[in-house]
Design a protein around this motif. Structure first.
Motif, mmCIF file in Angstrom:
data_model
loop_
_atom_site.group_PDB
_atom_site.id
_atom_site.type_symbol
_atom_site.label_atom_id
_atom_site.label_comp_id
_atom_site.label_asym_id
_atom_site.label_seq_id
_atom_site.Cartn_x
_atom_site.Cartn_y
_atom_site.Cartn_z
ATOM 1 N N ASN A 1 -14.728 109.715 39.203
ATOM 2 C CA ASN A 1 -15.406 108.617 38.515
ATOM 3 C C ASN A 1 -15.471 108.944 37.039
ATOM 4 O O ASN A 1 -15.697 110.096 36.658
ATOM 5 N N THR B 1 -26.916 123.382 37.510
ATOM 6 C CA THR B 1 -26.674 121.938 37.431
ATOM 7 C C THR B 1 -27.224 121.357 36.136
ATOM 8 O O THR B 1 -26.539 120.597 35.432
ATOM 9 N N ALA C 1 -17.499 119.107 40.718
ATOM 10 C CA ALA C 1 -18.612 119.484 41.596
ATOM 11 C C ALA C 1 -18.136 120.501 42.633
ATOM 12 O O ALA C 1 -17.919 120.182 43.802
ATOM 13 N N GLU D 1 -24.212 118.134 44.280
ATOM 14 C CA GLU D 1 -23.257 117.107 43.867
ATOM 15 C C GLU D 1 -23.980 115.859 43.381
ATOM 16 O O GLU D 1 -23.614 115.270 42.354
ATOM 17 N N GLU D 2 -25.025 115.462 44.099
ATOM 18 C CA GLU D 2 -25.774 114.267 43.709
ATOM 19 C C GLU D 2 -26.425 114.445 42.339
ATOM 20 O O GLU D 2 -26.375 113.545 41.493
ATOM 21 N N GLU E 1 -23.797 114.411 39.577
ATOM 22 C CA GLU E 1 -23.295 113.064 39.288
ATOM 23 C C GLU E 1 -24.280 112.290 38.415
ATOM 24 O O GLU E 1 -23.871 111.547 37.516
ATOM 25 N N ALA F 1 -23.740 113.557 34.973
ATOM 26 C CA ALA F 1 -22.478 113.047 34.433
ATOM 27 C C ALA F 1 -22.643 111.618 33.927
ATOM 28 O O ALA F 1 -22.163 111.263 32.840
ATOM 29 N N LYS F 2 -23.332 110.793 34.708
ATOM 30 C CA LYS F 2 -23.586 109.411 34.284
ATOM 31 C C LYS F 2 -24.421 109.384 33.014
ATOM 32 O O LYS F 2 -24.160 108.608 32.088
ATOM 33 N N PHE G 1 -16.347 112.555 36.354
ATOM 34 C CA PHE G 1 -16.939 113.328 37.441
ATOM 35 C C PHE G 1 -15.997 113.378 38.620
ATOM 36 O O PHE G 1 -15.529 112.350 39.105
ATOM 37 N N ALA H 1 -15.939 114.505 42.421
ATOM 38 C CA ALA H 1 -16.794 114.862 43.549
ATOM 39 C C ALA H 1 -15.965 115.479 44.664
ATOM 40 O O ALA H 1 -14.728 115.394 44.674
#
Length: 328
Positions: free
Chosen positions: A3, A139, A160, A169-170, A173, A176-177, A183, A185
């Motif tokens: 993404n 993270t 990730a 991972e969540e 993300e 990253a946003k 990103f 995953a």
């Protein structure tokens, strides 16, 4: 799964010919506030001893104990106090003793001054492999670093690589946003090396400047983790374009003090570490561990976390750190 959470960058890209530290975005003075607790636990306590005591072996023993309690390692603390014993008769005042200690700290940290920042090389892919145990702050560090790079005009992709902790991972993300980074995953794979290889592939295709790679941190399963990291490094060597710049960064939680250093030994066995990132420095009285990292592990502290904000990530400045410690 890839993404792209891109947003318009606002910084200026440095000339192609030079190496440059990552641009600092907020005042260095925040380091002073971050080390205030450590300053009280070391310098404040030592200065309190000096008010009513002559400089003798008993006092020096107490100074050694203060250093060790602030997580200056045993070897480093005893080295400092051994040298202090040899010069105690030359030090006629509390101020002279404090100056002696300050010079000791400078002597320990200044050999690494040139390495106390994260290097970015314009014109090539810059890959930062981030290792450390779960809970150290990997993270959050990756998210803050992505933000800094993007604000200085770089194109960033995050991989990730911690496929064993779903929340990692969540969380990554979300960062990253927030930063506006690409990103990669894990998707359906549980193979960290496959994710990292894909992240490098996506970075080459997107002509990204920076790739930030997360890894697992299950230290309780040391053997499997080390074998996994060896595989990751092999895949990275295959996936990075020729001439890429690579740094391997160990993220340590400053609040864990000496326990953090045991982690350094484990990761150094497998990953050729470039340096250390010390998180949560603002909440720790154990900042003395910085001296031990340099003296006993021969690693530069590259960056420090000094707060919860997205821009509370600093290049470590040894002299400023010492000045802040000894500031009355």
């Amino acid at each position: 799964m890839f993404n792209w959470f891109g947003k318009k960058s606002t910084g200026t890209i440095a000339p192609e010919a030079q190496e440059a530290p990552v641009t600092e975005l907020s005042p260095l003075s925040s380091i002073k506030a971050a080390v205030a607790t450590t300053g009280k636990s070391i310098v404040g306590k030592i200065f309190g001893l000096l008010k009513d005591s002559e400089i003798n072996d008993d006092l020096i023993d107490e100074i050694e104990e203060i250093l060790i309690r602030a997580d200056v390692g045993l070897e480093t603390a005893t080295g400092i106090t051994d040298r202090l014993r040899k010069r105690k008769h030359e030090l006629g005042s509390p101020e002279q003793l404090m100056n002696f200690l300050k010079q000791e700290f400078i002597t320990i940290l200044t050999p690494y001054e040139q390495a106390n920042h994260l290097v970015f090389k314009p014109g090539v892919m810059n890959v930062y492999l981030v290792v450390g145990v779960n809970g150290a702050g990997k993270t959050t560090f990756i998210g803050k670093l992505a933000n800094r790079f993007i604000k200085s005009g770089r194109k960033v992709i995050i991989g990730a690589g911690d496929t064993f902790r779903a929340a990692a991972e969540e969380q990554l993300e979300v960062w990253a946003k927030r930063a506006g980074a690409g990103f990669v995953a894990a998707g359906n794979t549980k193979d960290p090396a496959a994710v990292i290889f894909d992240a490098l592939k996506q970075a080459r295709e997107a002509n990204a400047d920076v790739v930030l790679l997360d890894t697992a941190g299950r230290l309780q399963n040391k053997q499997n983790l080390m074998e996994e990291l060896k595989k990751v490094r092999k895949v990275m060597d295959q996936g990075m374009p020729e001439g890429s710049h690579l740094e391997s960064l160990l993220v340590l939680d400053a609040t864990t003090g000496q326990n953090a250093l045991k982690q350094a030994s484990v990761f150094q066995e497998t990953v050729d570490l470039s340096g250390v990132v010390l998180t949560k420095l603002d909440g720790s009285a154990k900042g003395g561990v910085i001296l031990t990292i340099a003296q006993e592990y021969k690693l530069p502290v590259k960056m420090v976390g000094v707060g919860e904000g997205i821009e509370d990530l600093k290049d470590f400045n040894a002299r400023e750190f010492i000045d802040a410690l000894f500031e009355k």
